[in-house]
Design a protein around this motif. Structure first.
Motif, PDB file in Angstrom:
ATOM      1  N   MET A 165      -0.890  -1.929  -1.945  1.00  0.00           N
ATOM      2  CA  MET A 165      -0.045  -0.733  -1.911  1.00  0.00           C
ATOM      3  C   MET A 165       1.374  -1.039  -1.429  1.00  0.00           C
ATOM      4  SD  MET A 165      -1.214   2.854  -0.228  1.00  0.00           S
ATOM      5  CE  MET A 165      -0.722   4.438  -0.903  1.00  0.00           C
ATOM      6  N   ASP A 166       1.611  -2.289  -0.950  1.00  0.00           N
ATOM      7  CA  ASP A 166       2.901  -2.556  -0.312  1.00  0.00           C
ATOM      8  C   ASP A 166       3.945  -3.227  -1.201  1.00  0.00           C
ATOM      9  OD1 ASP A 166       2.209  -1.361   1.934  1.00  0.00           O
ATOM     10  OD2 ASP A 166       2.060  -3.146   3.189  1.00  0.00           O
ATOM     11  N   LYS A 167       3.614  -3.472  -2.461  1.00  0.00           N
ATOM     12  CA  LYS A 167       4.585  -4.229  -3.248  1.00  0.00           C
ATOM     13  C   LYS A 167       5.895  -3.476  -3.473  1.00  0.00           C
ATOM     14  CE  LYS A 167       2.435  -3.195  -7.754  1.00  0.00           C
ATOM     15  NZ  LYS A 167       3.288  -2.152  -8.297  1.00  0.00           N
ATOM     16  N   ASP A 168       5.843  -2.135  -3.412  1.00  0.00           N
ATOM     17  CA  ASP A 168       7.067  -1.350  -3.576  1.00  0.00           C
ATOM     18  C   ASP A 168       7.594  -0.817  -2.255  1.00  0.00           C
ATOM     19  OD1 ASP A 168       7.205  -1.506  -6.419  1.00  0.00           O
ATOM     20  OD2 ASP A 168       5.487  -0.152  -6.478  1.00  0.00           O
ATOM     21  N   ALA A 169       7.172  -1.455  -1.171  1.00  0.00           N
ATOM     22  CA  ALA A 169       7.463  -0.878   0.140  1.00  0.00           C
ATOM     23  C   ALA A 169       8.955  -0.850   0.437  1.00  0.00           C
ATOM     24  CB  ALA A 169       6.735  -1.645   1.228  1.00  0.00           C
ATOM     25  N   ARG A 210      10.966   0.625  -0.990  1.00  0.00           N
ATOM     26  CA  ARG A 210      11.418   1.990  -1.240  1.00  0.00           C
ATOM     27  C   ARG A 210      11.681   2.777   0.032  1.00  0.00           C
ATOM     28  NH1 ARG A 210       7.750   4.239  -6.201  1.00  0.00           N
ATOM     29  NH2 ARG A 210       8.290   2.608  -7.687  1.00  0.00           N
ATOM     30  N   VAL A 211      10.965   2.455   1.084  1.00  0.00           N
ATOM     31  CA  VAL A 211      11.215   3.173   2.342  1.00  0.00           C
ATOM     32  C   VAL A 211      12.663   2.958   2.772  1.00  0.00           C
ATOM     33  CG1 VAL A 211      10.638   3.306   4.800  1.00  0.00           C
ATOM     34  CG2 VAL A 211       8.813   3.126   3.102  1.00  0.00           C
ATOM     35  N   GLU A 212      13.107   1.716   2.701  1.00  0.00           N
ATOM     36  CA  GLU A 212      14.485   1.407   3.113  1.00  0.00           C
ATOM     37  C   GLU A 212      15.509   1.990   2.146  1.00  0.00           C
ATOM     38  OE1 GLU A 212      12.046  -0.792   3.400  1.00  0.00           O
ATOM     39  OE2 GLU A 212      12.061  -1.117   5.568  1.00  0.00           O
ATOM     40  N   LEU A 221      15.466   4.940   0.850  1.00  0.00           N
ATOM     41  CA  LEU A 221      15.666   6.379   1.009  1.00  0.00           C
ATOM     42  C   LEU A 221      17.048   6.647   1.602  1.00  0.00           C
ATOM     43  CD1 LEU A 221      12.162   7.379   2.392  1.00  0.00           C
ATOM     44  CD2 LEU A 221      13.099   7.945   0.151  1.00  0.00           C
ATOM     45  N   LYS A 222      17.647   7.749   1.161  1.00  0.00           N
ATOM     46  CA  LYS A 222      18.981   8.103   1.667  1.00  0.00           C
ATOM     47  C   LYS A 222      18.913   9.460   2.377  1.00  0.00           C
ATOM     48  CE  LYS A 222      21.585   5.039  -0.918  1.00  0.00           C
ATOM     49  NZ  LYS A 222      20.592   4.008  -0.545  1.00  0.00           N
ATOM     50  N   PRO A 223      19.645   9.571   3.492  1.00  0.00           N
ATOM     51  CA  PRO A 223      19.682  10.885   4.136  1.00  0.00           C
ATOM     52  C   PRO A 223      20.535  11.873   3.340  1.00  0.00           C
ATOM     53  CG  PRO A 223      21.058   9.324   5.343  1.00  0.00           C
ATOM     54  CD  PRO A 223      20.429   8.558   4.219  1.00  0.00           C
ATOM     55  N   LEU A 249      18.146  18.351   7.710  1.00  0.00           N
ATOM     56  CA  LEU A 249      18.295  16.962   7.284  1.00  0.00           C
ATOM     57  C   LEU A 249      17.010  16.475   6.635  1.00  0.00           C
ATOM     58  CD1 LEU A 249      20.004  14.255   7.759  1.00  0.00           C
ATOM     59  CD2 LEU A 249      18.555  13.971   9.762  1.00  0.00           C
ATOM     60  N   TRP A 250      17.129  15.632   5.639  1.00  0.00           N
ATOM     61  CA  TRP A 250      15.940  15.029   5.030  1.00  0.00           C
ATOM     62  C   TRP A 250      16.296  13.673   4.427  1.00  0.00           C
ATOM     63  CZ3 TRP A 250      18.688  19.125   3.114  1.00  0.00           C
ATOM     64  CH2 TRP A 250      19.284  18.965   1.863  1.00  0.00           C
ATOM     65  N   LEU A 251      15.267  12.897   4.088  1.00  0.00           N
ATOM     66  CA  LEU A 251      15.462  11.623   3.392  1.00  0.00           C
ATOM     67  C   LEU A 251      15.046  11.843   1.946  1.00  0.00           C
ATOM     68  CD1 LEU A 251      13.871   9.235   6.066  1.00  0.00           C
ATOM     69  CD2 LEU A 251      16.286   9.851   5.793  1.00  0.00           C
ATOM     70  N   GLU A 252      15.839  11.322   1.026  1.00  0.00           N
ATOM     71  CA  GLU A 252      15.526  11.544  -0.381  1.00  0.00           C
ATOM     72  C   GLU A 252      15.580  10.258  -1.193  1.00  0.00           C
ATOM     73  OE1 GLU A 252      18.449  14.546  -1.393  1.00  0.00           O
ATOM     74  OE2 GLU A 252      19.816  13.037  -2.178  1.00  0.00           O
ATOM     75  N   GLN A 253      14.973  10.350  -2.360  1.00  0.00           N
ATOM     76  CA  GLN A 253      14.889   9.214  -3.283  1.00  0.00           C
ATOM     77  C   GLN A 253      15.340   9.732  -4.641  1.00  0.00           C
ATOM     78  OE1 GLN A 253      10.843   8.129  -4.580  1.00  0.00           O
ATOM     79  NE2 GLN A 253      11.325   6.009  -4.115  1.00  0.00           N
ATOM     80  N   ASN A 292       4.518   5.156  -2.579  1.00  0.00           N
ATOM     81  CA  ASN A 292       3.559   4.082  -2.817  1.00  0.00           C
ATOM     82  C   ASN A 292       3.432   3.124  -1.630  1.00  0.00           C
ATOM     83  OD1 ASN A 292       1.608   2.883  -4.464  1.00  0.00           O
ATOM     84  ND2 ASN A 292       3.075   1.357  -5.238  1.00  0.00           N
ATOM     85  N   VAL A 293       3.426   3.692  -0.428  1.00  0.00           N
ATOM     86  CA  VAL A 293       3.148   2.921   0.797  1.00  0.00           C
ATOM     87  C   VAL A 293       2.222   3.751   1.695  1.00  0.00           C
ATOM     88  CG1 VAL A 293       5.389   1.731   0.800  1.00  0.00           C
ATOM     89  CG2 VAL A 293       5.131   3.840   2.101  1.00  0.00           C
ATOM     90  N   HIS A 353       5.540   1.112   8.046  1.00  0.00           N
ATOM     91  CA  HIS A 353       6.360   1.921   7.128  1.00  0.00           C
ATOM     92  C   HIS A 353       6.570   3.333   7.677  1.00  0.00           C
ATOM     93  CE1 HIS A 353       6.377  -1.241   4.274  1.00  0.00           C
ATOM     94  NE2 HIS A 353       5.074  -1.162   3.998  1.00  0.00           N
ATOM     95  N   LYS A 358       9.028   3.163  10.449  1.00  0.00           N
ATOM     96  CA  LYS A 358      10.367   2.960   9.883  1.00  0.00           C
ATOM     97  C   LYS A 358      10.964   4.287   9.393  1.00  0.00           C
ATOM     98  CE  LYS A 358      13.860   0.764   7.959  1.00  0.00           C
ATOM     99  NZ  LYS A 358      14.925   0.236   8.809  1.00  0.00           N
ATOM    100  N   MET A 408      14.309   6.129  10.712  1.00  0.00           N
ATOM    101  CA  MET A 408      15.425   6.479   9.833  1.00  0.00           C
ATOM    102  C   MET A 408      15.791   7.952  10.006  1.00  0.00           C
ATOM    103  SD  MET A 408      14.249   4.473   6.359  1.00  0.00           S
ATOM    104  CE  MET A 408      15.560   5.075   5.293  1.00  0.00           C
TER     105      MET A 408
END
Lengths: 115, 115
Positions: A1-5, A7-9, A11-13, B17-21, B70-71, B92, B95, B99
């Protein structure tokens, strides 16, 4: 499940900002855009049209804030012999716009500072 | 109409405030509070209860984010001979909490700076 991890970093506020009184929402982006558009075009009709709104809707948003704060945000005046006339944003309206835009610029600056 | 005009200056900024993708909402205050409560209590059941939520609701909020990103944000484990067991917030998850909290602290600092 971690190969796309990663993605957490990635994320944008993001945020929504408003001005409030005693914990109640008073003035946000919608009202800011309406005042700015009236300020730029010089009439409520043109200001609303530019934003794809009806005169009635735009004026209703502003009128509600005027009643809440008990100050005038717009001044209307009659035109000359070509049937003009228009609307001016008052000092209070300009002050609200400044407060909102100042807060927004400050927050944007915080978020741009990231790596 | 201007006798209470000081009210304009008395307005205070507030924000959400929120985190978005890719422009889509992913992680906000609700999920932050759930992860924090699970982190503090060590189980999903107690974490949810502390917030007045059902296990099902709290886990649903977190599960939705796990699927989007996906984490895994939570790891559950079986207990010993007293029928324990519990949940841990993953790296994750921690993290994401960092953030969100970092962004929130930065914005709060901006607004406290005012006169």
């Amino acid at each position: 499940m971690d190969k796309d991890a990663g993605r957490v970093e990635n994320l944008k506020p993001n945020y929504k900002l408003w001005l409030e009184q005693d914990g109640q929402y008073v003035f946000g982006l919608g009202a800011y855009n309406i005042l700015k558009s009236i300020h730029n075009t010089g009439t409520i009709t043109e200001g609303a049209k530019t934003l794809g709104m009806s005169y009635r809707y735009a004026w209703g948003v502003i009128r509600k804030i005027e009643l809440t704060l008990n100050v005038k945000l717009l001044e209307t005046y009659k035109g000359g012999n070509v049937g003009g006339g228009g609307a001016r944003v008052t000092e209070h309206g300009l002050k609200l716009m400044d407060m909102f835009d100042g807060a927004r610029t400050a927050v944007d600056k915080v978020f741009r500072k990231g790596p």
